[in-house]
Design an enzyme around this catalytic site. Structure first.
Site, PDB file in Angstrom:
ATOM      1  N   TYR A  55       0.847  -1.190   0.000  1.00 38.69           N
ATOM      2  CA  TYR A  55       0.000   0.000   0.000  1.00 38.69           C
ATOM      3  C   TYR A  55       0.886   1.244   0.000  1.00 38.69           C
ATOM      4  O   TYR A  55       1.635   1.494   0.945  1.00 38.69           O
ATOM      5  CB  TYR A  55      -0.918   0.032   1.218  1.00 38.69           C
ATOM      6  CG  TYR A  55      -1.899  -1.117   1.338  1.00 38.69           C
ATOM      7  CD1 TYR A  55      -2.211  -1.920   0.236  1.00 38.69           C
ATOM      8  CD2 TYR A  55      -2.521  -1.401   2.548  1.00 38.69           C
ATOM      9  CE1 TYR A  55      -3.109  -2.968   0.358  1.00 38.69           C
ATOM     10  CE2 TYR A  55      -3.428  -2.450   2.668  1.00 38.69           C
ATOM     11  CZ  TYR A  55      -3.710  -3.239   1.573  1.00 38.69           C
ATOM     12  OH  TYR A  55      -4.602  -4.284   1.689  1.00 38.69           O
ATOM     13  N   PRO A 203     -16.203  -4.377   3.703  1.00 37.41           N
ATOM     14  CA  PRO A 203     -17.550  -4.711   4.163  1.00 37.41           C
ATOM     15  C   PRO A 203     -18.606  -3.739   3.640  1.00 37.41           C
ATOM     16  O   PRO A 203     -19.803  -4.022   3.736  1.00 37.41           O
ATOM     17  CB  PRO A 203     -17.425  -4.619   5.690  1.00 37.41           C
ATOM     18  CG  PRO A 203     -16.333  -3.626   5.906  1.00 37.41           C
ATOM     19  CD  PRO A 203     -15.347  -3.877   4.802  1.00 37.41           C
ATOM     20  N   ARG A 206     -16.429  -1.461  -1.040  1.00 37.28           N
ATOM     21  CA  ARG A 206     -15.569  -0.345  -1.462  1.00 37.28           C
ATOM     22  C   ARG A 206     -16.285   1.004  -1.373  1.00 37.28           C
ATOM     23  O   ARG A 206     -16.043   1.897  -2.165  1.00 37.28           O
ATOM     24  CB  ARG A 206     -15.012  -0.597  -2.852  1.00 37.28           C
ATOM     25  CG  ARG A 206     -14.018  -1.747  -2.860  1.00 37.28           C
ATOM     26  CD  ARG A 206     -13.645  -2.275  -4.225  1.00 37.28           C
ATOM     27  NE  ARG A 206     -12.660  -3.331  -4.053  1.00 37.28           N
ATOM     28  CZ  ARG A 206     -12.951  -4.583  -3.694  1.00 37.28           C
ATOM     29  NH1 ARG A 206     -14.213  -4.923  -3.485  1.00 37.28           N
ATOM     30  NH2 ARG A 206     -12.013  -5.481  -3.530  1.00 37.28           N
ATOM     31  N   SER A 210     -23.197   2.827   0.972  1.00 31.46           N
ATOM     32  CA  SER A 210     -23.225   3.974   1.888  1.00 31.46           C
ATOM     33  C   SER A 210     -24.018   5.080   1.211  1.00 31.46           C
ATOM     34  O   SER A 210     -24.531   4.913   0.100  1.00 31.46           O
ATOM     35  CB  SER A 210     -21.804   4.458   2.191  1.00 31.46           C
ATOM     36  OG  SER A 210     -21.236   5.088   1.052  1.00 31.46           O
ATOM     37  N   GLY A 212     -22.496   7.808   0.426  1.00 28.85           N
ATOM     38  CA  GLY A 212     -21.416   8.670  -0.039  1.00 28.85           C
ATOM     39  C   GLY A 212     -21.373   8.918  -1.526  1.00 28.85           C
ATOM     40  O   GLY A 212     -20.631   9.786  -1.990  1.00 28.85           O
TER      41      GLY A 212
END
Length: 326
Positions: A55, A203, A206, A210, A212
């Protein structure tokens, strides 16, 4: 503080923090905000931090290491090795050789600035190296005190059994969400038979599970999710309809859609720890509140009926990552 859950013999909080997006893959990086995000997680009791050596090409481990200074004894620190990146973003290989395992661990310890890793995962199992060789190398690191617990990521039932026969596996990390339920058929039962915990990454699918997102323009131009099939233009709007179907139920439960989705994962069992990603402190706060959301069996059933996995458009992984699943 959050209630504890057992991952094998490792005690972990009921929810962890996926740190990947703090250094790469989610658009422009703001390291000051990233540090605030991790610190807010720790303040709330979200003390299991999940990173990996790839990462940000090591920068994420360095960030996490800075974030836990002065708080190391409160943190369950997990990282991973085994995926090798090249300059081509669409090219990855795997390496599970014993010398590579040891070298990777030493490098992660230096970047994290710690003397041991609480949970060290095989990020992907190397088909060219006997799994027993990889696990014996990890067993050696455990004996030296550099690693406390061993984990596997995206492993098959056969691989889990082979690995566990060499050295105890504490956790298997795999994608598990309302929309990604493949591990329920064989992986989860295998883990439970062997007493292995399950760490659920993505969960929230990605982030799409939501409130969002409204359009693809909500994603930064360099956000890695633009390559994900579920965010592809022909699939995105269809999937947003499945999210919208959950909103009324979420309001009935006094929750947001993402809290509902996280609570659904948490309800899969006391041996499951979801690790949603978050790039802002307020996202961590919202996610953490899901730990205290208790859903009835009827509410869990309604969630699955309103947003069934079989109705989701697109595979859960992009082509590059999908090629690494055997």
């Amino acid at each position: 503080m959050l209630p504890a859950r057992a991952l094998g013999t490792l005690a972990a909080p009921a929810q962890g923090l996926g740190c990947m997006g703090l250094s790469e893959f989610r658009g422009p990086v703001d390291e000051r905000r990233a540090l605030r995000t991790v610190h807010r997680a720790l303040d709330l009791g979200v003390t299991m931090l999940d990173t990996a050596d790839i990462y940000g090409r090591g920068r994420n481990e360095e960030l996490v290491g800075r974030a836990v200074r002065g708080r190391r004894d409160r943190v369950v620190l997990s990282t991973k090795f085994g995926i090798v990146r090249t300059d081509d973003p669409n090219e990855r290989s795997v390496n599970g050789r014993a010398d590579y395992v040891r070298r990777s661990c030493e490098q992660s310890l230096r970047r994290l600035g710690v003397d041991h890793i609480d949970l060290y995962y095989v990020h992907r199992i190397d088909p060219a190296t006997p799994l027993e060789e990889t696990m014996l190398a990890l067993a050696g690191l455990v004996a030296e005190g550099k690693v406390r617990h061993v984990g596997l990521s995206e492993a098959s039932p056969e691989e889990i059994r082979r690995a566990h026969a060499v050295h105890p596996v504490s956790a298997v990390q795999s994608e598990w969400s309302l929309w990604s339920r493949e591990l329920e058929a064989e992986v989860a039962p295998t883990c439970r038979e062997l007493g292995i915990g399950i760490v659920a990454f993505s969960p929230l699918a990605r982030g799409i599970l939501s409130d969002g997102f409204r359009t693809l323009d909500d994603l930064a131009a360099d956000d890695d999710r633009r390559r994900n099939p579920r965010f592809a233009e022909q699939n995105f709007d269809r999937n947003l309809l499945l999210v919208a179907a959950l909103r009324d139920l979420a309001r009935e439960c006094g929750a947001t859609v993402n809290q509902l989705a996280l609570a659904w994962v948490q309800a899969r069992g006391a041996d499951v720890v979801p690790i949603p990603g978050a790039e802002r402190p307020e996202h961590v706060e919202e996610n953490a509140r899901a730990v205290h959301l208790s859903l009835s069996s009827d509410e869990l059933r309604r969630i699955e009926e309103l947003s069934p996995a079989e109705a989701v458009a697109g595979f859960r992984l992009d082509r590059c990552r999908a090629q690494m699943l055997r």
